[in-house]
Design a protein around this motif. Structure first.
Motif, PDB file in Angstrom:
ATOM      1  N   ALA A 194     -16.460 -18.351  -2.104  1.00 13.58           N
ATOM      2  CA  ALA A 194     -15.419 -18.273  -3.136  1.00 13.58           C
ATOM      3  C   ALA A 194     -15.482 -16.930  -3.855  1.00 13.58           C
ATOM      4  CB  ALA A 194     -15.563 -19.422  -4.129  1.00 13.58           C
ATOM      5  N   GLY A 195     -16.679 -16.469  -4.132  1.00 15.33           N
ATOM      6  CA  GLY A 195     -16.839 -15.156  -4.771  1.00 15.33           C
ATOM      7  C   GLY A 195     -16.302 -14.038  -3.895  1.00 15.33           C
ATOM      8  N   GLN A 196     -16.563 -14.120  -2.581  1.00 18.93           N
ATOM      9  CA  GLN A 196     -16.055 -13.103  -1.662  1.00 18.93           C
ATOM     10  C   GLN A 196     -14.543 -13.169  -1.567  1.00 18.93           C
ATOM     11  OE1 GLN A 196     -18.041 -10.675  -0.052  1.00 18.93           O
ATOM     12  NE2 GLN A 196     -15.988  -9.819   0.032  1.00 18.93           N
ATOM     13  N   LEU A 197     -13.988 -14.375  -1.515  1.00 21.77           N
ATOM     14  CA  LEU A 197     -12.529 -14.526  -1.489  1.00 21.77           C
ATOM     15  C   LEU A 197     -11.891 -13.935  -2.741  1.00 21.77           C
ATOM     16  CD1 LEU A 197     -12.131 -18.123  -0.033  1.00 21.77           C
ATOM     17  CD2 LEU A 197     -11.277 -16.009   0.989  1.00 21.77           C
ATOM     18  N   ALA A 198     -12.498 -14.173  -3.892  1.00 24.75           N
ATOM     19  CA  ALA A 198     -11.972 -13.622  -5.143  1.00 24.75           C
ATOM     20  C   ALA A 198     -12.019 -12.101  -5.132  1.00 24.75           C
ATOM     21  CB  ALA A 198     -12.754 -14.180  -6.332  1.00 24.75           C
ATOM     22  N   ALA A 199     -13.127 -11.543  -4.661  1.00 24.08           N
ATOM     23  CA  ALA A 199     -13.240 -10.076  -4.587  1.00 24.08           C
ATOM     24  C   ALA A 199     -12.213  -9.500  -3.623  1.00 24.08           C
ATOM     25  CB  ALA A 199     -14.657  -9.682  -4.162  1.00 24.08           C
ATOM     26  N   ASP A 200     -12.030 -10.154  -2.475  1.00 20.68           N
ATOM     27  CA  ASP A 200     -11.025  -9.695  -1.507  1.00 20.68           C
ATOM     28  C   ASP A 200      -9.626  -9.758  -2.117  1.00 20.68           C
ATOM     29  OD1 ASP A 200     -13.097  -9.408   0.317  1.00 20.68           O
ATOM     30  OD2 ASP A 200     -12.579 -11.201   1.467  1.00 20.68           O
ATOM     31  N   PHE A 201      -9.334 -10.837  -2.816  1.00 19.48           N
ATOM     32  CA  PHE A 201      -8.024 -10.979  -3.447  1.00 19.48           C
ATOM     33  C   PHE A 201      -7.798  -9.873  -4.481  1.00 19.48           C
ATOM     34  CE2 PHE A 201      -5.411 -12.481  -6.958  1.00 19.48           C
ATOM     35  CZ  PHE A 201      -4.227 -12.738  -6.296  1.00 19.48           C
ATOM     36  N   ARG A 202      -8.796  -9.596  -5.293  1.00 26.17           N
ATOM     37  CA  ARG A 202      -8.651  -8.542  -6.314  1.00 26.17           C
ATOM     38  C   ARG A 202      -8.398  -7.183  -5.674  1.00 26.17           C
ATOM     39  NH1 ARG A 202     -13.103 -11.394  -8.688  1.00 26.17           N
ATOM     40  NH2 ARG A 202     -12.306 -12.723 -10.332  1.00 26.17           N
ATOM     41  N   ARG A 203      -9.134  -6.871  -4.585  1.00 20.36           N
ATOM     42  CA  ARG A 203      -8.917  -5.591  -3.896  1.00 20.36           C
ATOM     43  C   ARG A 203      -7.514  -5.526  -3.311  1.00 20.36           C
ATOM     44  NH1 ARG A 203     -14.250  -5.998  -2.383  1.00 20.36           N
ATOM     45  NH2 ARG A 203     -13.728  -7.087  -0.469  1.00 20.36           N
ATOM     46  N   SER A 204      -7.089  -6.608  -2.682  1.00 23.38           N
ATOM     47  CA  SER A 204      -5.747  -6.630  -2.084  1.00 23.38           C
ATOM     48  C   SER A 204      -4.672  -6.511  -3.158  1.00 23.38           C
ATOM     49  CB  SER A 204      -5.532  -7.921  -1.289  1.00 23.38           C
ATOM     50  OG  SER A 204      -6.368  -7.950  -0.177  1.00 23.38           O
ATOM     51  N   SER A 205      -4.865  -7.196  -4.253  1.00 22.26           N
ATOM     52  CA  SER A 205      -3.914  -7.149  -5.351  1.00 22.26           C
ATOM     53  C   SER A 205      -3.816  -5.732  -5.925  1.00 22.26           C
ATOM     54  CB  SER A 205      -4.331  -8.143  -6.431  1.00 22.26           C
ATOM     55  OG  SER A 205      -3.409  -8.146  -7.491  1.00 22.26           O
ATOM     56  N   ALA A 206      -4.962  -5.083  -6.096  1.00 15.92           N
ATOM     57  CA  ALA A 206      -4.962  -3.703  -6.620  1.00 15.92           C
ATOM     58  C   ALA A 206      -4.265  -2.747  -5.648  1.00 15.92           C
ATOM     59  CB  ALA A 206      -6.392  -3.243  -6.891  1.00 15.92           C
ATOM     60  N   ARG A 207      -4.499  -2.925  -4.341  1.00 13.80           N
ATOM     61  CA  ARG A 207      -3.840  -2.067  -3.348  1.00 13.80           C
ATOM     62  C   ARG A 207      -2.327  -2.298  -3.368  1.00 13.80           C
ATOM     63  NH1 ARG A 207      -6.458   0.530   0.728  1.00 13.80           N
ATOM     64  NH2 ARG A 207      -8.715   0.361   0.695  1.00 13.80           N
ATOM     65  N   LEU A 208      -1.917  -3.537  -3.480  1.00 12.49           N
ATOM     66  CA  LEU A 208      -0.492  -3.862  -3.530  1.00 12.49           C
ATOM     67  C   LEU A 208       0.150  -3.246  -4.769  1.00 12.49           C
ATOM     68  CD1 LEU A 208       1.959  -5.303  -2.383  1.00 12.49           C
ATOM     69  CD2 LEU A 208       1.195  -7.375  -3.565  1.00 12.49           C
ATOM     70  N   GLU A 209      -0.528  -3.373  -5.899  1.00 10.86           N
ATOM     71  CA  GLU A 209      -0.012  -2.807  -7.141  1.00 10.86           C
ATOM     72  C   GLU A 209       0.153  -1.293  -7.015  1.00 10.86           C
ATOM     73  OE1 GLU A 209      -1.791  -2.543 -11.549  1.00 10.86           O
ATOM     74  OE2 GLU A 209      -1.700  -4.586 -10.715  1.00 10.86           O
ATOM     75  N   THR A 210      -0.829  -0.628  -6.433  1.00  7.81           N
ATOM     76  CA  THR A 210      -0.768   0.820  -6.232  1.00  7.81           C
ATOM     77  C   THR A 210       0.399   1.179  -5.310  1.00  7.81           C
ATOM     78  OG1 THR A 210      -3.136   1.049  -6.574  1.00  7.81           O
ATOM     79  CG2 THR A 210      -2.039   2.822  -5.367  1.00  7.81           C
ATOM     80  N   ALA A 211       0.567   0.415  -4.225  1.00  6.37           N
ATOM     81  CA  ALA A 211       1.656   0.676  -3.292  1.00  6.37           C
ATOM     82  C   ALA A 211       3.016   0.478  -3.953  1.00  6.37           C
ATOM     83  CB  ALA A 211       1.518  -0.233  -2.066  1.00  6.37           C
ATOM     84  N   LEU A 212       3.145  -0.541  -4.772  1.00  8.41           N
ATOM     85  CA  LEU A 212       4.417  -0.803  -5.438  1.00  8.41           C
ATOM     86  C   LEU A 212       4.758   0.282  -6.466  1.00  8.41           C
ATOM     87  CD1 LEU A 212       4.201  -4.667  -5.910  1.00  8.41           C
ATOM     88  CD2 LEU A 212       5.694  -3.383  -4.341  1.00  8.41           C
ATOM     89  N   ARG A 213       3.742   0.898  -7.037  1.00  9.48           N
ATOM     90  CA  ARG A 213       3.977   1.999  -7.983  1.00  9.48           C
ATOM     91  C   ARG A 213       4.292   3.290  -7.236  1.00  9.48           C
ATOM     92  NH1 ARG A 213      -0.792   0.157 -11.065  1.00  9.48           N
ATOM     93  NH2 ARG A 213      -1.865   1.819  -9.978  1.00  9.48           N
ATOM     94  N   GLY A 214       4.098   3.309  -5.899  1.00  7.80           N
ATOM     95  CA  GLY A 214       4.404   4.496  -5.109  1.00  7.80           C
ATOM     96  C   GLY A 214       3.338   5.552  -5.171  1.00  7.80           C
ATOM     97  N   GLU A 215       2.118   5.174  -5.468  1.00  2.70           N
ATOM     98  CA  GLU A 215       1.026   6.168  -5.563  1.00  2.70           C
ATOM     99  C   GLU A 215       0.367   6.376  -4.238  1.00  2.70           C
ATOM    100  OE1 GLU A 215      -1.599   4.831  -8.652  1.00  2.70           O
ATOM    101  OE2 GLU A 215      -0.006   4.810 -10.117  1.00  2.70           O
TER     102      GLU A 215
END
Length: 148
Positions: A127-148
């Motif tokens: 569960a801890g690994q899944l949460a960490a993976d989700f946070r990384r994916s979410s941060a990458r998605l957020e960065t991509a949506l901002r166009g950075e």
């Protein structure tokens, strides 16, 4: 990296008694793999989770989007396979020579039925690994949506 040392490095597993840690290590299969070995393939089913002991794992999707970048020693990958029976969400490929310990879902079920505290600790680690993976994916998605 020795398997028990790697397992002790995972916070939710660190305090397990030696007999339970040995049971977990005994339930996992350690192997060396060559460069380019595909551990999980996006869209295919899976029935195991992997712990990276040495090397690097590239995590990619068919659409070319790198979902998690690279995993380094001491992390589980392919974790969703023990949570549901759905298809793999990404392809995990070894970068260079890798050493991986694999826990099959059948071995996990056996541990769950015979060592409840150990099974709980493994579930917390996953569960801890899944949460960490989700946070990384979410941060990458957020960065991509901002166009950075």
């Amino acid at each position: 990296m020795k398997l028990i040392v790697a397992l002790r490095g995972i916070p939710s597993l660190a305090a397990l008694p030696n007999d339970q840690m040995e049971a977990l290590a005994y339930s996992m299969i350690e192997q060396n793999y060559p460069d380019g070995h595909v551990f999980t393939e996006e869209g295919r089913g899976g029935d195991s989770v992997h712990l990276l002991l040495e090397g690097e794992i590239a995590v990619t999707r068919q659409d070319g989007w790198v979902s998690l970048g690279k995993q380094t020693p001491g992390v589980f990958f392919g974790t969703v396979a023990l949570v549901d029976d759905g298809p793999r969400s990404a392809t995990c490929t070894g970068v260079g020579r890798t050493r991986v310990a694999t826990l099959s879902s059948s071995a996990f079920v056996l541990l769950f039925n015979t060592h409840a505290p150990l099974a709980l600790a493994v579930q917390e680690a996953l569960a801890g690994q899944l949460a960490a993976d989700f946070r990384r994916s979410s941060a990458r998605l957020e960065t991509a949506l901002r166009g950075e």
